[in-house]
Design an enzyme around this catalytic site. Structure first.
Site, mmCIF file in Angstrom:
data_model
loop_
_atom_site.group_PDB
_atom_site.id
_atom_site.type_symbol
_atom_site.label_atom_id
_atom_site.label_comp_id
_atom_site.label_asym_id
_atom_site.label_seq_id
_atom_site.Cartn_x
_atom_site.Cartn_y
_atom_site.Cartn_z
ATOM 1 N N PRO A 232 10.360 -2.181 -10.715
ATOM 2 C CA PRO A 232 9.895 -1.266 -11.743
ATOM 3 C C PRO A 232 9.228 -0.051 -11.021
ATOM 4 C CG PRO A 232 8.181 -3.230 -11.684
ATOM 5 C CD PRO A 232 9.598 -3.332 -10.918
ATOM 6 N N ASP B 281 6.076 0.201 -6.629
ATOM 7 C CA ASP B 281 6.329 -0.890 -7.248
ATOM 8 C C ASP B 281 5.267 -1.187 -8.139
ATOM 9 O OD1 ASP B 281 7.165 -3.565 -8.138
ATOM 10 O OD2 ASP B 281 7.950 -4.121 -6.051
ATOM 11 N N HIS B 282 5.507 -1.392 -9.503
ATOM 12 C CA HIS B 282 4.386 -1.430 -10.340
ATOM 13 C C HIS B 282 4.032 -2.969 -10.184
ATOM 14 C CE1 HIS B 282 1.369 -0.526 -13.256
ATOM 15 N NE2 HIS B 282 2.225 0.490 -13.970
ATOM 16 N N ARG B 283 4.746 -3.840 -9.810
ATOM 17 C CA ARG B 283 4.322 -5.353 -9.476
ATOM 18 C C ARG B 283 3.546 -5.370 -8.407
ATOM 19 N NH1 ARG B 283 10.265 -7.722 -8.511
ATOM 20 N NH2 ARG B 283 10.059 -6.078 -6.921
ATOM 21 N N VAL B 284 3.393 -4.447 -7.454
ATOM 22 C CA VAL B 284 2.353 -4.497 -6.490
ATOM 23 C C VAL B 284 1.324 -3.527 -6.334
ATOM 24 C CG1 VAL B 284 2.337 -4.536 -3.789
ATOM 25 C CG2 VAL B 284 4.430 -5.211 -4.916
#
Length: 433
Positions: A229, A405-408
């Site tokens: 994402p 990376d929106h997860r990180v």
């Protein structure tokens, strides 16, 4: 076929630098191999003689398959079990010559029986046994095991191939040559001007097959933009102090063109220092966890003829501005000349891609998984700006876009990183400490 990158599953033998029978030394370049990331020089793993070459130039094989045999003084390449059988086959018929008279009598009886059958059958049926004779001939064709395997892969009839090996044996080279002639024939007929419903449209006359590098780039982009994402943060940097520092180094006589500190070197050093100040950004996503790295392994995007490579400066946080500058110049030079080692472009905790030298004002880059972010650097432009006294003056601006990376990395963490990056670039003296 050696595994020359972490994602490599097959390789193409681009060129042999040595020929069969040449002596080779450990570490000496003997071939060029195209991997999924680059065309690289392959060094001999040991001293010896290049006794056998199993894969010709242009051949594509899986990692681990045989491509050559390097033996010691007087050592021959091992013979396949199947090939040994073929060599022993001609010896067995000698037993039949023990009773030549009986053999001749039996042969005459067989000929009489065959003639009687032919007389009884209609003329049309007498022509049918021909294919059986051809199959018998094909079974007796002398060919190496490698040639037989390649013939199956390329759809070549061994009976139609003229062997150039010992005793007329068909070699792999003979099979590949026959395959080329086979594919060349249809091209000649297709070249005739024959109007069809599917005629090529303007601009579609050339089809360029994907290289191994282009295939992996396409694959990695889908893997990145699909599951990862992305979101983007952009800042405009006041590049005036950076340009002043660059001019000061130039006027001080910093040395040759090759050793000079560039604006990109300042950007790279600042990107590393900002990651040290905001360590949570120096991370990647790993299934059910976020991995935070102790070292800042800086990836630098380098454009080459076949695509893009990202050489990595290991533990960049421990290196000075000058050391980073020299390392990046050396890595970029070797990347363009196909002299990189696999470990020099694998990994990296984040990447910097600079298109400012190509007159690009700003752009958004695609993250290289599993990295957490990538920086896209635009060119420095001279533009009207409002100074601290609310006056319009000429200034220098540079646009930097951070793909996250929106997860990180969430918005606040990305903003904290860019705040540190802006501070360092607008105060370049801090990068010299």
């Amino acid at each position: 076929m050696p595994k020359l990158s972490d994602t490599m599953t097959e390789g193409t033998l681009v060129a042999w630098k040595k020929k069969k029978g040449d002596k080779v030394s450990s570490g000496e370049v003997i071939a060029e191999i195209e991997t999924d990331k680059a065309t690289m020089e392959w060094e001999s793993p040991e001293d010896g003689m290049l006794t056998e070459i199993y894969v010709e130039e242009g051949g594509r094989v899986n990692v681990g398959d045989k491509i050559a045999f390097i033996g010691g003084e007087g050592e021959e390449a091992p013979v396949e079990a199947e090939e040994k059988k073929k060599e022993e086959e001609p010896k067995t018929p000698e037993k039949k010559e023990e009773k030549p008279k009986e053999a001749k009598a039996e042969k005459k009886e067989e000929e009489k029986a065959a003639a009687a059958k032919v007389e009884k059958k209609p003329p049309a049926e007498t022509e049918k046994p021909a294919p059986k004779v051809e199959k018998g001939e094909e079974a007796r064709v002398k060919a190496s095991p490698v040639a037989r395997r390649v013939a199956v892969e390329l759809g070549v009839d061994l009976a139609s191939v003229q062997g150039t090996g010992p005793d007329g044996r068909v070699t792999e080279t003979d099979v590949r040559a026959a395959a080329k002639l086979k594919t060349a024939a249809p091209q000649k007929t297709a070249a005739a001007p024959k109007p069809t419903a599917q005629a090529a449209r303007p601009g579609e006359s050339t089809r360029i097959n994907l290289s191994g590098m282009r295939k992996i780039i396409a694959q990695r982009l889908v893997e990145s933009l699909g599951p990862v994402p992305h979101f983007y943060l952009t800042v405009d940097i006041d590049a005036g102090p950076l340009m002043a520092a660059r001019e000061e180094l130039k006027s001080a006589g910093e040395g040759s063109e090759e050793s000079k500190i560039t604006v990109n070197d300042f950007v790279l050093k600042a990107a590393v220092e900002a990651a040290v100040k905001v360590p949570r950004a120096n991370a990647s996503f790993d299934g059910d966890a976020i991995v935070q790295y102790a070292d800042v392994d800086l990836g630098v995007a380098v454009a080459i003829e076949d695509g893009l490579l990202t050489p990595v400066v290991r533990a960049a946080q421990s290196k000075s501005l000058r050391e980073i500058s020299e390392l990046v110049k050396d890595l970029a030079h070797r990347a363009r000349n196909k002299r990189m080692k696999p470990e020099e472009f694998q990994g990296g905790t984040f990447t910097v891609s600079n298109l400012g030298g190509m007159a690009i004002d700003s752009f958004s880059a695609v993250i290289n998984p599993p990295q957490g972010f990538i920086l896209a650097i635009g060119r420095i432009t001279k533009t009207p700006v409002i100074d601290d006294r609310d006056q319009i003056v000429a200034g220098h601006r540079m646009t930097i876009t951070m793909s996250c990376d929106h997860r990180v990395i969430d918005g606040a963490l990305g903003a904290a990183y860019l705040k540190e990056l802006r501070h360092l670039l607008e105060n370049p003296a801090l990068l010299l400490v």
